[in-house]
Scaffold this motif. Structure first.
Motif, PDB file in Angstrom:
ATOM      1  N   GLY A 115       2.198   7.413  -6.555  1.00 21.93           N
ATOM      2  CA  GLY A 115       1.228   8.433  -6.950  1.00 21.93           C
ATOM      3  C   GLY A 115      -0.149   7.901  -7.286  1.00 21.93           C
ATOM      4  N   MET A 116      -0.439   6.680  -6.900  1.00 27.25           N
ATOM      5  CA  MET A 116      -1.778   6.132  -7.151  1.00 27.25           C
ATOM      6  C   MET A 116      -2.776   6.791  -6.208  1.00 27.25           C
ATOM      7  N   SER A 117      -4.002   6.937  -6.680  1.00 30.29           N
ATOM      8  CA  SER A 117      -5.044   7.526  -5.832  1.00 30.29           C
ATOM      9  C   SER A 117      -5.492   6.502  -4.783  1.00 30.29           C
ATOM     10  N   ASP A 118      -6.192   6.986  -3.754  1.00 29.78           N
ATOM     11  CA  ASP A 118      -6.673   6.090  -2.700  1.00 29.78           C
ATOM     12  C   ASP A 118      -7.619   5.031  -3.256  1.00 29.78           C
ATOM     13  N   GLU A 119      -8.436   5.419  -4.224  1.00 30.15           N
ATOM     14  CA  GLU A 119      -9.379   4.468  -4.817  1.00 30.15           C
ATOM     15  C   GLU A 119      -8.636   3.373  -5.590  1.00 30.15           C
ATOM     16  N   GLN A 120      -7.587   3.764  -6.311  1.00 32.31           N
ATOM     17  CA  GLN A 120      -6.804   2.787  -7.064  1.00 32.31           C
ATOM     18  C   GLN A 120      -6.087   1.824  -6.123  1.00 32.31           C
ATOM     19  N   GLU A 176      -7.018   1.062  -3.082  1.00 32.81           N
ATOM     20  CA  GLU A 176      -8.037   0.225  -2.455  1.00 32.81           C
ATOM     21  C   GLU A 176      -8.461  -0.914  -3.387  1.00 32.81           C
ATOM     22  N   ALA A 177      -8.628  -0.607  -4.671  1.00 29.78           N
ATOM     23  CA  ALA A 177      -9.013  -1.633  -5.646  1.00 29.78           C
ATOM     24  C   ALA A 177      -7.904  -2.670  -5.813  1.00 29.78           C
ATOM     25  N   ALA A 178      -6.655  -2.215  -5.856  1.00 33.20           N
ATOM     26  CA  ALA A 178      -5.525  -3.145  -5.998  1.00 33.20           C
ATOM     27  C   ALA A 178      -5.406  -4.054  -4.778  1.00 33.20           C
ATOM     28  N   MET A 179      -5.601  -3.496  -3.601  1.00 30.64           N
ATOM     29  CA  MET A 179      -5.503  -4.292  -2.376  1.00 30.64           C
ATOM     30  C   MET A 179      -6.658  -5.290  -2.264  1.00 30.64           C
ATOM     31  N   ALA A 180      -7.839  -4.887  -2.719  1.00 33.26           N
ATOM     32  CA  ALA A 180      -8.983  -5.805  -2.707  1.00 33.26           C
ATOM     33  C   ALA A 180      -8.706  -6.987  -3.630  1.00 33.26           C
ATOM     34  N   MET A 181      -8.100  -6.705  -4.781  1.00 33.23           N
ATOM     35  CA  MET A 181      -7.754  -7.782  -5.711  1.00 33.23           C
ATOM     36  C   MET A 181      -6.683  -8.684  -5.106  1.00 33.23           C
ATOM     37  N   SER A 182      -5.710  -8.112  -4.451  1.00 37.32           N
ATOM     38  CA  SER A 182      -4.633  -8.894  -3.834  1.00 37.32           C
ATOM     39  C   SER A 182      -5.159  -9.824  -2.750  1.00 37.32           C
ATOM     40  N   GLU A 183      -6.137  -9.369  -1.998  1.00 40.05           N
ATOM     41  CA  GLU A 183      -6.692 -10.193  -0.917  1.00 40.05           C
ATOM     42  C   GLU A 183      -7.364 -11.456  -1.452  1.00 40.05           C
ATOM     43  N   LYS A 184      -7.869 -11.387  -2.681  1.00 44.03           N
ATOM     44  CA  LYS A 184      -8.527 -12.557  -3.274  1.00 44.03           C
ATOM     45  C   LYS A 184      -7.541 -13.683  -3.549  1.00 44.03           C
ATOM     46  N   PHE A 185      -6.257 -13.342  -3.651  1.00 49.87           N
ATOM     47  CA  PHE A 185      -5.237 -14.339  -3.979  1.00 49.87           C
ATOM     48  C   PHE A 185      -4.441 -14.787  -2.761  1.00 49.87           C
ATOM     49  N   THR A 218       0.832  -1.205   0.000  1.00 48.86           N
ATOM     50  CA  THR A 218       0.000   0.000   0.000  1.00 48.86           C
ATOM     51  C   THR A 218       0.865   1.253   0.000  1.00 48.86           C
ATOM     52  N   GLU A 219       1.890   1.260   0.842  1.00 48.59           N
ATOM     53  CA  GLU A 219       2.816   2.398   0.890  1.00 48.59           C
ATOM     54  C   GLU A 219       3.516   2.591  -0.451  1.00 48.59           C
ATOM     55  N   ALA A 220       3.927   1.500  -1.069  1.00 40.48           N
ATOM     56  CA  ALA A 220       4.600   1.583  -2.365  1.00 40.48           C
ATOM     57  C   ALA A 220       3.667   2.158  -3.430  1.00 40.48           C
ATOM     58  N   PHE A 221       2.409   1.732  -3.421  1.00 38.72           N
ATOM     59  CA  PHE A 221       1.440   2.269  -4.380  1.00 38.72           C
ATOM     60  C   PHE A 221       1.221   3.758  -4.175  1.00 38.72           C
ATOM     61  N   LEU A 222       1.099   4.172  -2.917  1.00 36.91           N
ATOM     62  CA  LEU A 222       0.903   5.590  -2.618  1.00 36.91           C
ATOM     63  C   LEU A 222       2.127   6.408  -3.021  1.00 36.91           C
TER      64      LEU A 222
END
Length: 172
Positions: free
Chosen positions: A119-124, A126-135, A112-116
């Motif tokens: 320069g990714m937005s909070d919504e982006q 959040e979506a990436a982390m939600a996808m990661s949790e599925k795996f 999450t820190e790396a994504f932020l």
């Protein structure tokens, strides 16, 4: 008269188990040292796989009187990779599920820190982390480890087999 062919499967099984054991020990060291997010150190596990495939192919050639077809080398390398990936996936799942249950959440925080920082937005994020949790389930971890290792191992085996092949003469 030709000699009987040694078993590709027995050589691949032997070296697959040895390679997986070394890979699991290496992964354990990385995880205990909390260096799982270091891409360079994690990538070094592929050197273990390359060495395992090369040693298995070399062993097969030795017991087959110096001969090995391209297909035999490719089969050995792919089987070594499959065993490596399956056992590595099982180990990572067992480690994260029973030994260090907070490991995945720490890795998610670092990601999450790396994504932020990128320069990714909070919504982006959040979506990436939600996808990661599925795996992160056991089936996804084991199948992910298996499929990833087989694909990479197959590609590595294409190269290693091409270099190390030595076809038996047709009219011997």
């Amino acid at each position: 008269m030709t000699e009987p062919q040694p078993s590709v499967t027995s050589v691949a099984l032997k070296y697959g188990l040895i390679t997986a054991l070394i890979g699991v020990v290496y992964t354990l060291i990385i995880m205990v040292a909390n260096l799982g997010d270091n891409r360079w150190l994690s990538g070094l596990s592929y050197l273990i796989l390359i060495a395992g495939i090369a040693l298995a192919v070399k062993q097969y050639k030795t017991i087959n009187y110096g001969y090995m077809s391209y297909g035999q080398g490719l089969g050995i390398g792919t089987l070594v990779s499959a065993i490596f990936g399956l056992l590595s996936g099982i180990f990572v799942w067992l480690y994260t599920a029973f030994v260090d249950t907070e490991y995945m959440s720490r890795m998610m925080e670092k990601q999450t820190e790396a994504f932020l920082d990128q320069g990714m937005s909070d919504e982006q994020v959040e979506a990436a982390m939600a996808m990661s949790e599925k795996f992160q389930g056991p089936i996804a971890m084991i199948l992910g480890g298996l499929i990833g290792a087989v694909i990479i191992g197959f590609l590595l085996s294409l190269i290693i087999s091409a270099i190390m092949k030595n076809n038996r003469p047709e009219f011997e």
